[in-house]
Scaffold this motif. Structure first.
Motif, PDB file in Angstrom:
ATOM      1  N   UNK A  22      87.176  44.062  15.477  1.00  0.00           N
ATOM      2  CA  UNK A  22      87.599  45.293  16.151  1.00  0.00           C
ATOM      3  C   UNK A  22      89.018  45.018  16.625  1.00  0.00           C
ATOM      4  N   UNK A  23      89.963  45.831  16.171  1.00  0.00           N
ATOM      5  CA  UNK A  23      91.370  45.524  16.428  1.00  0.00           C
ATOM      6  C   UNK A  23      92.141  46.783  16.788  1.00  0.00           C
ATOM      7  N   UNK A  24      93.266  46.573  17.466  1.00  0.00           N
ATOM      8  CA  UNK A  24      94.187  47.677  17.747  1.00  0.00           C
ATOM      9  C   UNK A  24      95.415  47.499  16.863  1.00  0.00           C
ATOM     10  N   UNK A  25      95.712  48.537  16.088  1.00  0.00           N
ATOM     11  CA  UNK A  25      96.869  48.506  15.202  1.00  0.00           C
ATOM     12  C   UNK A  25      98.105  48.865  16.038  1.00  0.00           C
ATOM     13  N   UNK A  26      99.026  47.909  16.187  1.00  0.00           N
ATOM     14  CA  UNK A  26     100.228  48.156  16.989  1.00  0.00           C
ATOM     15  C   UNK A  26     101.103  49.255  16.385  1.00  0.00           C
ATOM     16  N   UNK A  27     101.009  49.457  15.077  1.00  0.00           N
ATOM     17  CA  UNK A  27     101.830  50.485  14.427  1.00  0.00           C
ATOM     18  C   UNK A  27     101.395  51.898  14.794  1.00  0.00           C
ATOM     19  N   UNK A  28     100.082  52.078  14.984  1.00  0.00           N
ATOM     20  CA  UNK A  28      99.553  53.422  15.262  1.00  0.00           C
ATOM     21  C   UNK A  28      98.918  53.549  16.635  1.00  0.00           C
ATOM     22  N   UNK A  29      98.576  52.434  17.246  1.00  0.00           N
ATOM     23  CA  UNK A  29      97.878  52.465  18.530  1.00  0.00           C
ATOM     24  C   UNK A  29      96.387  52.728  18.404  1.00  0.00           C
ATOM     25  N   UNK A  30      95.880  52.886  17.184  1.00  0.00           N
ATOM     26  CA  UNK A  30      94.467  53.220  16.969  1.00  0.00           C
ATOM     27  C   UNK A  30      93.594  51.973  16.923  1.00  0.00           C
ATOM     28  N   UNK A  31      92.331  52.160  17.335  1.00  0.00           N
ATOM     29  CA  UNK A  31      91.330  51.116  17.171  1.00  0.00           C
ATOM     30  C   UNK A  31      90.809  51.196  15.739  1.00  0.00           C
ATOM     31  N   UNK A  32      90.802  50.060  15.047  1.00  0.00           N
ATOM     32  CA  UNK A  32      90.388  50.024  13.640  1.00  0.00           C
ATOM     33  C   UNK A  32      89.451  48.839  13.424  1.00  0.00           C
ATOM     34  N   UNK A  33      88.845  48.824  12.249  1.00  0.00           N
ATOM     35  CA  UNK A  33      88.098  47.643  11.803  1.00  0.00           C
ATOM     36  C   UNK A  33      88.989  46.890  10.822  1.00  0.00           C
ATOM     37  N   UNK A  34      89.296  45.665  11.136  1.00  0.00           N
ATOM     38  CA  UNK A  34      90.152  44.839  10.284  1.00  0.00           C
ATOM     39  C   UNK A  34      89.270  43.845   9.536  1.00  0.00           C
ATOM     40  N   UNK A  35      89.217  43.999   8.225  1.00  0.00           N
ATOM     41  CA  UNK A  35      88.381  43.143   7.384  1.00  0.00           C
ATOM     42  C   UNK A  35      89.270  42.173   6.620  1.00  0.00           C
ATOM     43  N   UNK A  36      89.002  40.894   6.771  1.00  0.00           N
ATOM     44  CA  UNK A  36      89.778  39.863   6.078  1.00  0.00           C
ATOM     45  C   UNK A  36      88.834  39.108   5.144  1.00  0.00           C
ATOM     46  N   UNK A  37      89.170  39.081   3.852  1.00  0.00           N
ATOM     47  CA  UNK A  37      88.312  38.457   2.856  1.00  0.00           C
ATOM     48  C   UNK A  37      88.545  36.949   2.795  1.00  0.00           C
ATOM     49  N   UNK A  38      87.459  36.223   2.643  1.00  0.00           N
ATOM     50  CA  UNK A  38      87.528  34.766   2.511  1.00  0.00           C
ATOM     51  C   UNK A  38      88.218  34.418   1.193  1.00  0.00           C
ATOM     52  N   UNK A  39      89.283  33.666   1.280  1.00  0.00           N
ATOM     53  CA  UNK A  39      90.148  33.440   0.117  1.00  0.00           C
ATOM     54  C   UNK A  39      89.417  32.759  -1.036  1.00  0.00           C
ATOM     55  N   UNK A  40      88.798  31.612  -0.800  1.00  0.00           N
ATOM     56  CA  UNK A  40      88.179  30.851  -1.885  1.00  0.00           C
ATOM     57  C   UNK A  40      87.005  31.606  -2.497  1.00  0.00           C
ATOM     58  N   UNK A  41      86.174  32.231  -1.648  1.00  0.00           N
ATOM     59  CA  UNK A  41      85.005  32.939  -2.170  1.00  0.00           C
ATOM     60  C   UNK A  41      85.399  34.195  -2.949  1.00  0.00           C
ATOM     61  N   UNK A  42      86.472  34.836  -2.520  1.00  0.00           N
ATOM     62  CA  UNK A  42      86.953  36.009  -3.255  1.00  0.00           C
ATOM     63  C   UNK A  42      87.480  35.602  -4.624  1.00  0.00           C
ATOM     64  N   UNK A  43      88.201  34.498  -4.679  1.00  0.00           N
ATOM     65  CA  UNK A  43      88.705  34.012  -5.960  1.00  0.00           C
ATOM     66  C   UNK A  43      87.557  33.613  -6.889  1.00  0.00           C
ATOM     67  N   UNK A  44      86.492  33.046  -6.313  1.00  0.00           N
ATOM     68  CA  UNK A  44      85.329  32.658  -7.107  1.00  0.00           C
ATOM     69  C   UNK A  44      84.645  33.888  -7.706  1.00  0.00           C
ATOM     70  N   UNK A  45      84.545  34.962  -6.912  1.00  0.00           N
ATOM     71  CA  UNK A  45      83.945  36.192  -7.408  1.00  0.00           C
ATOM     72  C   UNK A  45      84.795  36.800  -8.522  1.00  0.00           C
ATOM     73  N   UNK A  46      86.098  36.875  -8.293  1.00  0.00           N
ATOM     74  CA  UNK A  46      86.985  37.496  -9.275  1.00  0.00           C
ATOM     75  C   UNK A  46      87.020  36.709 -10.580  1.00  0.00           C
ATOM     76  N   UNK A  47      86.732  35.404 -10.495  1.00  0.00           N
ATOM     77  CA  UNK A  47      86.713  34.578 -11.709  1.00  0.00           C
ATOM     78  C   UNK A  47      85.564  34.976 -12.638  1.00  0.00           C
TER      79      UNK A  47
END
Length: 374
Positions: A39-64
């Motif tokens: 749960x994050x506040x976007x400084x650019x808009x001031x809005x409360x948003x959901x910020x989703x960050x993908x796990x780098x290694x696992x995402x690369x494994x899936x895309x492979x």
């Protein structure tokens, strides 16, 4: 050669974002096997948003697993969706740590998996409505020529306004021949269609199967088969027919039960051929249940228990109607046993009707003559 393609690709020119400078990370609200959500506040808009960050290694494994197929990234897919029952994705990009991120609407509410487990008043009241909302979201996916591949309660939220939202798109693929070929087995084990487990050619019907498993669980708090965490255990989907949901819920609307069981058929050709077709009986059942509810709310004014009240109100405004000789017998033959009990309890109210026959006149005393007094 592939290295040079990636080096000069559009992705390599996307500016990196320092999410700690761009967002105020208020608190962690979720973590899956392949991502973290704040749960994050976007400084650019001031809005409360959901910020989703993908796990780098696992995402690369899936895309492979989709090497050579040019699979779109989750963010590229998610920003295309505009549907009331799919979470809005405002932006996607790459962090300074070379991780993919998505900026999404923040949903105040509960995971569907929590509501399945709780089986609270919200779930009992709105379950069929939620099933239809989820079906409409999947139907939209299919009309836009995508396959979700991971329909299950943990990828679904219900907000405080009782609106369901599909929130995860990590395994979404285009509905094109290249992505339907046998071999790629991804998804959540207990919700995977048999043809996916057997590494056969797939289609949008794998989503219909997963949707049917989810609906079964929403209603009964259990899976059509014994719970399984591994693909070896899930092979029972192929070898064992699912428990008929009406054995567990005898009072369930037959239209709903039949729709779900057809969606769980082993062979894709025996299932619903489109999500739209499966939605029809669910919507009909929902409409009939609402009409029945309206009728039941309107009935009290016409029930036998209301008759004494009506009779009383009439007796206060107009003189009672004189009964004919056969009236009492006729009314008694029409009364149900329950109505008879209620009428006996309200004898005081019925008294004006029971005593409306005039009593016989008494003879007047003869007037005495004046001389008789002496």
């Amino acid at each position: 050669m592939n290295f040079l393609k990636r080096l000069f690709s559009k992705q390599s020119r996307i500016p990196r974002v320092n999410i700690k400078q761009r967002f105020e990370l208020i608190g962690r609200v979720g973590q899956g096997s392949m991502s973290k959500v704040w749960r994050a506040r976007d400084y650019n808009t001031g809005k409360i948003v959901a910020l989703k960050v993908l796990h780098k290694e696992k995402t690369e494994e899936l895309e492979a697993r989709f090497v050579g197929l040019n699979k779109p990234k989750e963010g590229e897919i998610a920003v295309q969706f505009h549907h009331p029952h799919i979470v809005k994705t405002f932006e996607h990009g790459i962090t300074t740590d070379n991780e993919q991120f998505l900026v999404m609407e923040f949903i105040e509410g509960y995971s569907l998996s929590y509501l399945v487990e709780a089986q609270n008043e919200d779930m009992r009241t709105n379950c069929l409505k939620y099933m239809i909302q989820l079906g409409e979201a999947i139907n939209y996916f299919h009309q836009e020529n995508w396959i979700h591949r991971d329909i299950c309660p943990r990828n679904i939220m219900v907000d405080n306004a009782h609106q369901l939202k599909l929130i995860d798109f990590g395994l979404v693929v285009p509905n094109t021949a290249a992505f339907l070929q046998p071999g790629n087995r991804t998804g959540t084990a207990a919700y995977m269609a048999p043809e996916l487990i057997k590494r056969q050619k797939t289609s949008q019907k794998i989503d219909i199967f997963s949707f049917s498993v989810t609906c079964y669980e929403m209603l009964s708090k259990r899976l059509p088969w014994e719970a399984a965490e591994t693909l070896d255990a899930v092979l029972q989907h192929i070898n064992t027919p699912p428990e008929n949901i009406q054995n567990l819920l005898p009072d369930l609307n037959p239209q709903v039960a039949e729709a779900i069981m057809k969606g769980l058929e082993l062979y894709p050709q025996d299932r619903w051929q489109t999500m739209k077709a499966m939605l029809e009986p669910l919507k009909q059942a929902y409409q009939s249940s609402h009409e029945h509810l309206k009728e039941s709310k309107a009935k009290p004014s016409a029930t036998p228990s209301a008759k004494p009240q009506t009779a009383t109100s009439k007796s206060t405004t107009s003189p009672p109607r004189k009964k004919k000789a056969g009236d009492q017998t006729t009314s008694q033959t029409k009364r149900s046993p329950h109505a008879e009990k209620r009428i006996k309890k309200n004898d005081a109210q019925d008294a004006p009707l029971k005593n409306d026959r005039p009593s016989p006149k008494k003879p007047k005393p003869k007037r005495k003559k004046p001389d008789e007094n002496s």
